[in-house]
Write a protein that holds these residues in place. Structure first.
Motif, PDB file in Angstrom:
ATOM      1  N   VAL A 114     -25.449   1.562  -0.754  1.00  0.00           N
ATOM      2  CA  VAL A 114     -24.738   2.520  -1.591  1.00  0.00           C
ATOM      3  C   VAL A 114     -25.478   3.511  -2.165  1.00  0.00           C
ATOM      4  N   LEU A 115     -26.542   2.873  -2.809  1.00  0.00           N
ATOM      5  CA  LEU A 115     -27.340   3.665  -3.872  1.00  0.00           C
ATOM      6  C   LEU A 115     -28.308   4.427  -3.072  1.00  0.00           C
ATOM      7  N   THR A 116     -28.527   4.303  -1.613  1.00  0.00           N
ATOM      8  CA  THR A 116     -29.378   5.411  -0.986  1.00  0.00           C
ATOM      9  C   THR A 116     -28.356   6.539  -0.771  1.00  0.00           C
ATOM     10  N   TYR A 117     -27.235   6.584  -0.584  1.00  0.00           N
ATOM     11  CA  TYR A 117     -26.251   7.706  -0.387  1.00  0.00           C
ATOM     12  C   TYR A 117     -26.328   8.508  -1.937  1.00  0.00           C
ATOM     13  N   GLU A 118     -26.147   7.647  -3.004  1.00  0.00           N
ATOM     14  CA  GLU A 118     -26.137   8.295  -4.218  1.00  0.00           C
ATOM     15  C   GLU A 118     -27.457   8.997  -4.512  1.00  0.00           C
ATOM     16  N   ILE A 119     -28.504   8.478  -4.332  1.00  0.00           N
ATOM     17  CA  ILE A 119     -29.724   9.009  -4.547  1.00  0.00           C
ATOM     18  C   ILE A 119     -29.925  10.135  -3.862  1.00  0.00           C
ATOM     19  N   THR A 120     -29.349  10.373  -2.595  1.00  0.00           N
ATOM     20  CA  THR A 120     -29.474  11.579  -1.679  1.00  0.00           C
ATOM     21  C   THR A 120     -28.629  12.488  -2.121  1.00  0.00           C
ATOM     22  N   ALA A 121     -27.487  12.243  -2.624  1.00  0.00           N
ATOM     23  CA  ALA A 121     -26.547  13.247  -3.216  1.00  0.00           C
ATOM     24  C   ALA A 121     -27.190  13.754  -4.262  1.00  0.00           C
ATOM     25  N   TYR A 122     -27.566  12.814  -5.268  1.00  0.00           N
ATOM     26  CA  TYR A 122     -28.247  13.381  -6.672  1.00  0.00           C
ATOM     27  C   TYR A 122     -29.431  14.270  -6.223  1.00  0.00           C
ATOM     28  N   SER A 123     -30.353  13.997  -5.237  1.00  0.00           N
ATOM     29  CA  SER A 123     -31.425  14.902  -4.912  1.00  0.00           C
ATOM     30  C   SER A 123     -30.815  16.360  -4.352  1.00  0.00           C
ATOM     31  N   LEU A 124     -30.052  16.236  -3.498  1.00  0.00           N
ATOM     32  CA  LEU A 124     -29.305  17.367  -2.996  1.00  0.00           C
ATOM     33  C   LEU A 124     -28.811  18.284  -4.035  1.00  0.00           C
ATOM     34  N   ARG A 125     -28.113  17.508  -5.101  1.00  0.00           N
ATOM     35  CA  ARG A 125     -27.675  18.384  -5.938  1.00  0.00           C
ATOM     36  C   ARG A 125     -28.819  19.072  -6.912  1.00  0.00           C
ATOM     37  N   HIS A 126     -29.789  18.603  -7.103  1.00  0.00           N
ATOM     38  CA  HIS A 126     -30.903  19.069  -7.725  1.00  0.00           C
ATOM     39  C   HIS A 126     -31.506  20.285  -6.942  1.00  0.00           C
ATOM     40  N   ARG A 127     -31.754  20.202  -5.559  1.00  0.00           N
ATOM     41  CA  ARG A 127     -32.004  21.389  -4.944  1.00  0.00           C
ATOM     42  C   ARG A 127     -31.075  22.359  -4.739  1.00  0.00           C
ATOM     43  N   ALA A 128     -29.637  22.193  -4.975  1.00  0.00           N
ATOM     44  CA  ALA A 128     -28.791  23.085  -4.965  1.00  0.00           C
ATOM     45  C   ALA A 128     -28.736  23.916  -6.235  1.00  0.00           C
ATOM     46  N   ALA A 129     -29.312  23.193  -7.565  1.00  0.00           N
ATOM     47  CA  ALA A 129     -29.377  23.922  -8.762  1.00  0.00           C
ATOM     48  C   ALA A 129     -30.778  24.606  -8.818  1.00  0.00           C
ATOM     49  N   GLY A 130     -31.671  24.342  -7.658  1.00  0.00           N
ATOM     50  CA  GLY A 130     -32.968  25.014  -7.889  1.00  0.00           C
ATOM     51  C   GLY A 130     -33.879  24.136  -8.467  1.00  0.00           C
ATOM     52  N   THR A 131     -33.698  22.903  -8.793  1.00  0.00           N
ATOM     53  CA  THR A 131     -34.718  21.964  -9.490  1.00  0.00           C
ATOM     54  C   THR A 131     -34.912  20.930  -8.556  1.00  0.00           C
ATOM     55  N   THR A 132     -35.663  20.884  -7.626  1.00  0.00           N
ATOM     56  CA  THR A 132     -35.941  19.980  -6.657  1.00  0.00           C
ATOM     57  C   THR A 132     -36.450  18.864  -7.282  1.00  0.00           C
ATOM     58  N   LEU A 133     -35.786  17.455  -6.878  1.00  0.00           N
ATOM     59  CA  LEU A 133     -36.071  16.510  -7.290  1.00  0.00           C
ATOM     60  C   LEU A 133     -37.457  15.806  -6.922  1.00  0.00           C
TER      61      LEU A 133
END
Length: 214
Positions: A114-133
């Motif tokens: 479950v955590l792998t999906y969460e981290i992926t989503a967290y990373s993608l949200r940072h990308r969308a905000a222009g702050t790549t994780l």
């Protein structure tokens, strides 16, 4: 005694503490204070090792990626007795055997899956905000899995005397997309009995894109 741990061991301890918190309450529950309390260290120790929550999440993601890579490598390298099955039918058997060998590791680490999906989503949200994780941890995660899957497919074809009729890189992506969806569905309904047939379906879909070597 805790303060005398080598830096690498301290970082590993804090990352594991953060992963424990995230498995219970999601990435949002990971704060510097919570990690410090869970690990039994001061806030200063955490700040010394990680300058921000984002840096800690990157380290968490890297740990999960390494664990996934090790699990996939171990499963796909299961030793076998006797001659390898041959032809497209044999290829399907090898694919199914590898997937089946990997599945127990997935079931026994449901929280981390479950955590792998969460981290992926967290990373993608940072990308969308222009702050790549980090170095785009989501992309790194999938590239690592692509490499493991590609190597597995190539070995299965070699062992079964077959060739892939489509680029193996594309087949690796398709295979992982199917498996990714299957894992997510299992996390929702925990129907382990259905998994046996579904893994064989994936093996059938992929092996249909191969032919016997002439």
């Amino acid at each position: 005694m805790l303060n005398r741990l080598p830096a690498d061991e301290r970082r590993a301890q804090l990352v594991e503490s953060a992963l424990e918190l995230a498995e219970r309450g999601g990435v949002g529950s990971v704060t510097v204070r919570a990690v410090a309390e869970n690990a039994g260290v001061s806030l200063g120790v955490v700040h010394y090792c990680f300058d921000s929550k984002e840096a800690l999440v990157v380290a968490m993601a890297e740990t999960v990626i390494n664990q996934l890579s090790e699990a996939m490598h171990a499963a796909f390298d299961v030793p076998h007795d006797g001659p390898d099955p041959q032809g497209v039918r044999g290829l399907r058997q090898l694919l199914h055997a590898g997937l089946s060998a990997m599945w127990p590791a997935i079931e026994s680490t449901a929280g981390r899956q479950v955590l792998t999906y969460e981290i992926t989503a967290y990373s993608l949200r940072h990308r969308a905000a222009g702050t790549t994780l980090g170095d785009d941890i989501a992309l790194r995660q999938y590239r690592m899995m692509d490499e493991q899957a590609r190597s597995f497919l190539e070995r299965c074809a070699e062992r079964s005397g077959t060739i892939w009729t489509e680029p193996v890189e594309c087949l690796a992506r398709i295979s992982l997309a199917l498996l990714d969806g299957l894992v997510l569905r299992w996390l929702v309904d925990r129907d382990s009995e259905a998994i046996v047939g579904e893994l064989d379906d994936i093996a059938g879909i992929i092996s249909a894109r191969a032919a016997e070597r002439s």
